[in-house]
Design a protein around this motif. Structure first.
Motif, short mmCIF file in Angstrom:
data_model
loop_
_atom_site.label_atom_id
_atom_site.label_comp_id
_atom_site.label_asym_id
_atom_site.label_seq_id
_atom_site.Cartn_x
_atom_site.Cartn_y
_atom_site.Cartn_z
N SER A 169 -7.76 -0.48 8.45
CA SER A 169 -7.35 0.71 9.05
C SER A 169 -6.51 1.09 7.98
N ARG A 170 -5.70 0.26 7.43
CA ARG A 170 -4.59 0.55 6.29
C ARG A 170 -5.27 1.28 5.20
N ARG A 171 -6.28 0.66 4.41
CA ARG A 171 -6.85 1.12 3.38
C ARG A 171 -7.31 2.48 3.48
N ALA A 172 -7.83 2.73 4.95
CA ALA A 172 -8.36 3.98 5.01
C ALA A 172 -7.29 5.08 5.04
N GLN A 173 -6.18 4.84 5.08
CA GLN A 173 -4.98 5.74 4.93
C GLN A 173 -4.34 6.00 3.66
N VAL A 174 -4.89 5.37 2.79
CA VAL A 174 -4.49 5.48 1.41
C VAL A 174 -5.16 6.41 0.40
N ALA A 175 -4.87 7.33 -0.11
CA ALA A 175 -5.69 8.05 -1.05
C ALA A 175 -5.60 7.44 -2.39
N ASP B 220 8.12 -2.50 8.20
CA ASP B 220 7.68 -2.51 9.36
C ASP B 220 6.13 -2.97 9.26
N GLY B 221 5.36 -2.25 8.19
CA GLY B 221 4.00 -2.47 8.35
C GLY B 221 3.94 -3.89 7.44
N ARG B 222 4.74 -4.18 6.36
CA ARG B 222 4.50 -5.55 6.28
C ARG B 222 4.87 -6.54 6.84
N ARG C 217 -6.00 -17.18 6.92
CA ARG C 217 -4.58 -17.72 6.57
C ARG C 217 -4.37 -17.50 5.02
N PRO C 218 -4.03 -16.17 4.83
CA PRO C 218 -3.50 -15.75 3.43
C PRO C 218 -2.36 -16.33 3.14
N SER C 219 -1.79 -16.65 1.78
CA SER C 219 -0.74 -16.90 1.47
C SER C 219 0.24 -15.84 1.44
N PRO C 220 1.72 -16.26 1.66
CA PRO C 220 2.68 -15.15 1.29
C PRO C 220 2.44 -14.40 0.10
N GLN C 221 2.12 -14.88 -1.06
CA GLN C 221 2.12 -14.03 -2.20
C GLN C 221 0.76 -13.09 -2.03
N VAL C 222 -0.46 -13.35 -1.44
CA VAL C 222 -1.44 -12.42 -1.01
C VAL C 222 -0.71 -11.60 -0.23
N LEU C 223 -0.12 -11.80 0.94
CA LEU C 223 0.29 -10.64 1.95
C LEU C 223 1.14 -9.77 1.21
N ASP C 224 2.15 -10.26 0.33
CA ASP C 224 3.00 -9.39 -0.52
C ASP C 224 2.12 -8.49 -1.31
N ALA C 225 1.12 -9.09 -1.86
CA ALA C 225 0.32 -8.16 -2.85
C ALA C 225 -0.45 -7.35 -2.12
N LEU C 226 -1.00 -7.55 -0.93
CA LEU C 226 -1.71 -6.66 -0.19
C LEU C 226 -0.65 -5.38 0.30
N SER C 227 0.68 -5.77 0.78
CA SER C 227 1.37 -4.91 1.27
C SER C 227 1.78 -3.94 0.03
N GLU C 228 2.07 -4.29 -1.16
CA GLU C 228 2.06 -3.25 -2.19
C GLU C 228 0.86 -2.43 -2.39
N ALA C 229 -0.26 -3.08 -2.47
CA ALA C 229 -1.48 -2.40 -2.74
C ALA C 229 -1.58 -1.27 -1.72
N LEU C 230 -1.48 -1.78 -0.47
CA LEU C 230 -1.56 -0.61 0.80
C LEU C 230 -0.43 0.15 1.02
N LEU C 231 0.65 0.15 0.18
CA LEU C 231 1.69 0.92 0.41
C LEU C 231 2.41 0.78 1.70
N VAL D 183 -8.79 -2.21 -3.37
CA VAL D 183 -7.61 -2.82 -2.90
C VAL D 183 -7.73 -4.40 -3.44
N ALA D 184 -8.82 -4.93 -3.66
CA ALA D 184 -8.70 -6.33 -4.20
C ALA D 184 -8.07 -6.30 -5.61
N MET D 185 -8.75 -5.18 -6.49
CA MET D 185 -7.97 -4.91 -7.87
C MET D 185 -6.39 -4.90 -7.86
#
Length: 284
Positions: A12-18, A79-81, A61-75, A40-42
């Motif tokens: 749902s989040r990637r659908a919200q990012v232009a 609260d979302g993070r 069970r993604p790592s904290p590093q992956v979760l932070d990277a996804l948080s940045e990628a998906l803006l 998103v992966a890139m």
């Protein structure tokens, strides 16, 4: 197709990012809104296959590093993070651990309106980030820039300030152990811990007990050098807009000698030049 709440949220989040929002060209040939999985992966610097497994629920069970990277990628905002971490069954580490930690200006402005209520804003390692006018008048040894834990064990004035220093010291150490458990890799917490251990045998002895508890509502008896004994009730509040920070508020029962003493301290403090200058950042 197997899915999870984590996968649904990512989708749902990637659908919200232009694409232009993250610096990608808008090619006009998209069948669905938002970002593609490959994009998103890139942006998160993970493999497309790994990201696909996350969305499909095959990786939970993604790592904290992956979760932070996804948080940045998906803006994602804070609260979302936090929600992303919770869906992954994890507690987020604080963002920007190496930055300068500052009190929330709006919170300090609010605290300055409390003429009869001392208040301190503590950072994630018990650094005193700010205090209102009455807070600085009551806690002279805890000026902005000081550290509550180090002051307790290294500043000689602390021993005569707390009527029951042994209990206050044990509570401070247990509270710091609680903070350290939540942020075991925080460099500022490690720095304070090292300094306290090197400079106080009493701290080292208490630290070895491994007591851990957060700050709770409690009565404090303080021996102020100017107005004598103060009996205050302490309340601790987490600062939602700055995870790890705490607002510590003290109050006295109306009609007591302590309430009168606070009014006197507040009047004296208000007449001093620069009495509103109560905040200062602390480098981690």
């Amino acid at each position: 197709m197997t899915t999870t709440r984590l996968g649904d949220y990512l989708r749902s989040r990637r659908a919200q990012v232009a694409p232009p929002d993250v610096g990608l060209p808008e090619d006009g040939r998209r069948r669905v809104p938002g970002l593609r999985r490959e994009e998103v992966a890139m942006l998160a610097r993970i493999s497309v296959d790994y990201y696909l497994r996350l969305e499909q629920g095959r990786e939970r069970r993604p790592s904290p590093q992956v979760l932070d990277a996804l948080s940045e990628a998906l803006l994602l905002d804070d609260d979302g993070r936090l929600h992303l971490y919770r869906l992954a069954g994890m507690t987020p580490l604080p963002r920007h651990e190496g930055s300068i930690e500052r009190a929330v200006p709006q919170l300090l402005a609010l605290a300055e309106l409390w003429d009869h209520t001392p208040a301190l804003i503590l950072g994630r390692a018990y650094d005193v980030l700010a205090a209102n006018t009455l807070g600085r008048a009551v806690f002279k040894h805890l000026h902005p820039g000081a550290n509550l834990l180090l002051a307790m064990f290294v500043d000689p004035s602390a021993r005569s300030f707390y009527a029951d220093w042994e209990t206050a010291a044990a509570n401070a150490v247990a509270g710091f152990r609680f903070l350290e458990g939540a942020r075991p890799h925080d460099p500022r917490i490690h720095d304070v811990l090292r300094t306290a251990t090197e400079n106080s045998r009493e701290f080292a002895d208490l630290w070895r007990r491994r007591d851990a508890r957060g700050k709770s509502d409690a009565a404090k008896v303080l021996l102020h050098p100017d107005v004598g004994e103060l009996t205050l009730r302490m309340h601790a509040f987490d600062v939602r807009s700055a995870p790890g920070q705490q607002l510590i508020v003290y109050h006295a029962q109306e009609g007591t000698r302590t309430a009168d003493a606070l009014r006197l301290l507040g009047s004296l403090a208000a007449t001093r030049p620069g009495h509103r200058n109560g905040s200062r950042g602390r480098a981690s």
